[in-house]
Design a protein around this motif. Structure first.
Motif, short mmCIF file in Angstrom:
data_model
loop_
_atom_site.label_atom_id
_atom_site.label_comp_id
_atom_site.label_asym_id
_atom_site.label_seq_id
_atom_site.Cartn_x
_atom_site.Cartn_y
_atom_site.Cartn_z
N GLY A 82 0.78 -1.22 0.00
CA GLY A 82 0.00 0.00 0.00
C GLY A 82 0.82 1.28 0.00
N ARG A 83 2.12 1.21 -0.04
CA ARG A 83 2.96 2.41 -0.01
C ARG A 83 2.95 3.10 -1.38
NH1 ARG A 83 3.49 3.86 5.16
NH2 ARG A 83 3.81 1.98 6.38
N THR A 84 3.17 4.40 -1.37
CA THR A 84 3.17 5.20 -2.59
C THR A 84 4.57 5.29 -3.17
OG1 THR A 84 3.61 7.26 -1.43
CG2 THR A 84 1.28 6.62 -1.67
N LEU A 85 4.64 5.79 -4.40
CA LEU A 85 5.94 5.98 -5.03
C LEU A 85 6.78 6.99 -4.26
CD1 LEU A 85 7.94 5.48 -7.29
CD2 LEU A 85 6.78 7.24 -8.63
N TRP A 118 9.75 -10.06 -1.23
CA TRP A 118 9.88 -9.85 -2.67
C TRP A 118 8.51 -9.67 -3.31
CZ3 TRP A 118 13.24 -8.31 -6.05
CH2 TRP A 118 12.94 -8.44 -7.39
N ARG A 119 7.54 -10.48 -2.91
CA ARG A 119 6.18 -10.31 -3.45
C ARG A 119 5.64 -8.92 -3.14
NH1 ARG A 119 5.60 -15.70 -1.93
NH2 ARG A 119 4.60 -15.14 0.03
N ALA A 120 5.90 -8.43 -1.93
CA ALA A 120 5.41 -7.11 -1.53
C ALA A 120 6.05 -6.01 -2.37
CB ALA A 120 5.67 -6.87 -0.04
N VAL A 121 7.37 -6.07 -2.56
CA VAL A 121 8.03 -5.01 -3.32
C VAL A 121 7.72 -5.13 -4.81
CG1 VAL A 121 10.30 -6.05 -3.75
CG2 VAL A 121 10.12 -3.60 -3.43
N SER A 122 7.65 -6.34 -5.34
CA SER A 122 7.34 -6.46 -6.77
C SER A 122 5.88 -6.11 -7.03
CB SER A 122 7.69 -7.85 -7.30
OG SER A 122 6.97 -8.85 -6.65
N SER A 123 4.99 -6.42 -6.10
CA SER A 123 3.60 -6.02 -6.22
C SER A 123 3.47 -4.50 -6.20
CB SER A 123 2.78 -6.63 -5.08
OG SER A 123 1.48 -6.13 -5.07
N ALA A 124 4.24 -3.85 -5.34
CA ALA A 124 4.24 -2.38 -5.30
C ALA A 124 4.75 -1.82 -6.63
CB ALA A 124 5.10 -1.88 -4.14
N CYS A 125 5.79 -2.42 -7.18
CA CYS A 125 6.32 -1.96 -8.47
C CYS A 125 5.28 -2.13 -9.57
CB CYS A 125 7.59 -2.73 -8.83
SG CYS A 125 9.03 -2.26 -7.86
N SER A 137 3.86 9.50 -15.35
CA SER A 137 5.18 9.85 -14.81
C SER A 137 5.59 8.90 -13.69
CB SER A 137 5.21 11.30 -14.32
OG SER A 137 4.28 11.48 -13.28
N ASP A 138 4.63 8.49 -12.84
CA ASP A 138 4.94 7.51 -11.79
C ASP A 138 5.32 6.18 -12.40
OD1 ASP A 138 4.43 9.40 -9.88
OD2 ASP A 138 2.66 8.41 -9.03
N ALA A 139 4.55 5.75 -13.40
CA ALA A 139 4.83 4.46 -14.06
C ALA A 139 6.23 4.47 -14.67
CB ALA A 139 3.77 4.17 -15.12
N GLU A 140 6.57 5.56 -15.34
CA GLU A 140 7.90 5.64 -15.95
C GLU A 140 8.99 5.67 -14.90
OE1 GLU A 140 8.28 8.67 -18.93
OE2 GLU A 140 6.41 8.06 -19.89
N ALA A 141 8.76 6.39 -13.81
CA ALA A 141 9.77 6.48 -12.74
C ALA A 141 10.03 5.10 -12.13
CB ALA A 141 9.31 7.46 -11.67
N VAL A 142 8.97 4.35 -11.87
CA VAL A 142 9.14 3.02 -11.29
C VAL A 142 9.87 2.10 -12.25
CG1 VAL A 142 7.91 0.95 -10.52
CG2 VAL A 142 7.18 3.19 -9.73
N LEU A 143 9.47 2.13 -13.51
CA LEU A 143 10.11 1.26 -14.50
C LEU A 143 11.57 1.63 -14.71
CD1 LEU A 143 7.21 0.81 -17.04
CD2 LEU A 143 8.10 -0.89 -15.44
N GLU A 144 11.89 2.92 -14.67
CA GLU A 144 13.30 3.33 -14.81
C GLU A 144 14.15 2.80 -13.66
OE1 GLU A 144 13.63 7.55 -15.26
OE2 GLU A 144 12.42 7.55 -17.08
N ILE A 145 13.56 2.72 -12.48
CA ILE A 145 14.29 2.19 -11.32
C ILE A 145 14.33 0.68 -11.35
CG2 ILE A 145 14.24 1.94 -8.80
CD1 ILE A 145 12.87 4.74 -8.71
N ALA A 146 13.18 0.04 -11.58
CA ALA A 146 13.04 -1.40 -11.37
C ALA A 146 13.54 -2.26 -12.53
CB ALA A 146 11.59 -1.74 -11.07
N LEU A 147 13.27 -1.87 -13.76
CA LEU A 147 13.61 -2.75 -14.88
C LEU A 147 15.08 -3.12 -14.97
CD1 LEU A 147 11.29 -1.83 -17.87
CD2 LEU A 147 11.38 -3.93 -16.54
#
Length: 186
Positions: A82-85, A118-125, A137-147
């Motif tokens: 449930g945490r935000t970006l 891992w499920r919690a963090v990947s679910s958040a991503c 912009s949030d989606a791009e920011a997360v993908l830039e970090i996570a991918l």
């Protein structure tokens, strides 16, 4: 006594929170009692002190003692949903990298504890990178970090860790934003 400890809570809360998930039931019970006495309303306290707690848990994922790594994993599984970006972005890259390491830990109980974290963090991503539920912009920011981190995880020695990161990568890139024209930055 609670008022006297108030100025010290930012330094006490992270360690105390992690110890409430200690693998030793006696230690965990003692810390839960202490937690209940010091923190009457845990959710606002954790939200207020989230960054120091995340920093401590992230550092504990690399602890040389298995109990520290295991308790950090269990605490993250509880803390992350449930945490935000805005809340996760300062530590997201380090969390992903450290969790990939503990997914491949030498101790089996640590690996098992890492799975829900891992499920919690990947679910958040996934939630934060879904173009249908998050801003572009949030989606791009997360993908830039996570991918990049997820793609590095596909090369890990452990078959289970490779499978886990491949599944998270596939899920994260299956969001509508990625399917409909978003391209990764160079």
């Amino acid at each position: 006594s609670r008022d006297a400890l108030e100025p010290h809570l930012p330094s006490l809360l992270p360690t105390l929170f992690r110890y409430t998930f200690d693998p030793n039931p006696r230690v965990a019970n003692a810390m839960r009692q202490l937690w209940a006495a010091l923190v009457p309303d845990p959710k606002p306290a954790l939200t207020k002190h989230l960054q120091p707690v995340l920093e401590h848990l992230c550092a504990s994922l690399g602890d040389r003692l298995w109990r520290g790594r295991e308790s950090a994993c269990l605490a993250l599984a509880e803390l992350l949903p449930g945490r935000t970006l805005a809340e996760l972005s300062p530590t997201l890259a380090r969390l992903l990298t450290a969790l990939l390491r503990v997914l491949d830990d030498v101790k089996e109980t640590v690996r098992k504890a890492a799975e829900p974290a891992w499920r919690a963090v990947s679910s958040a991503c996934v939630r934060l990178s879904d173009g249908g539920r998050a801003s572009a912009s949030d989606a791009e920011a997360v993908l830039e970090i996570a991918l990049p981190i997820l793609l590095d995880g596909v090369l890990l020695p452990s078959e289970e860790a490779r499978r886990t990161t491949a599944a998270a990568t596939a899920t994260a890139t299956a969001s509508p934003r990625v399917r409909h024209g978003w391209t990764a930055p160079a």
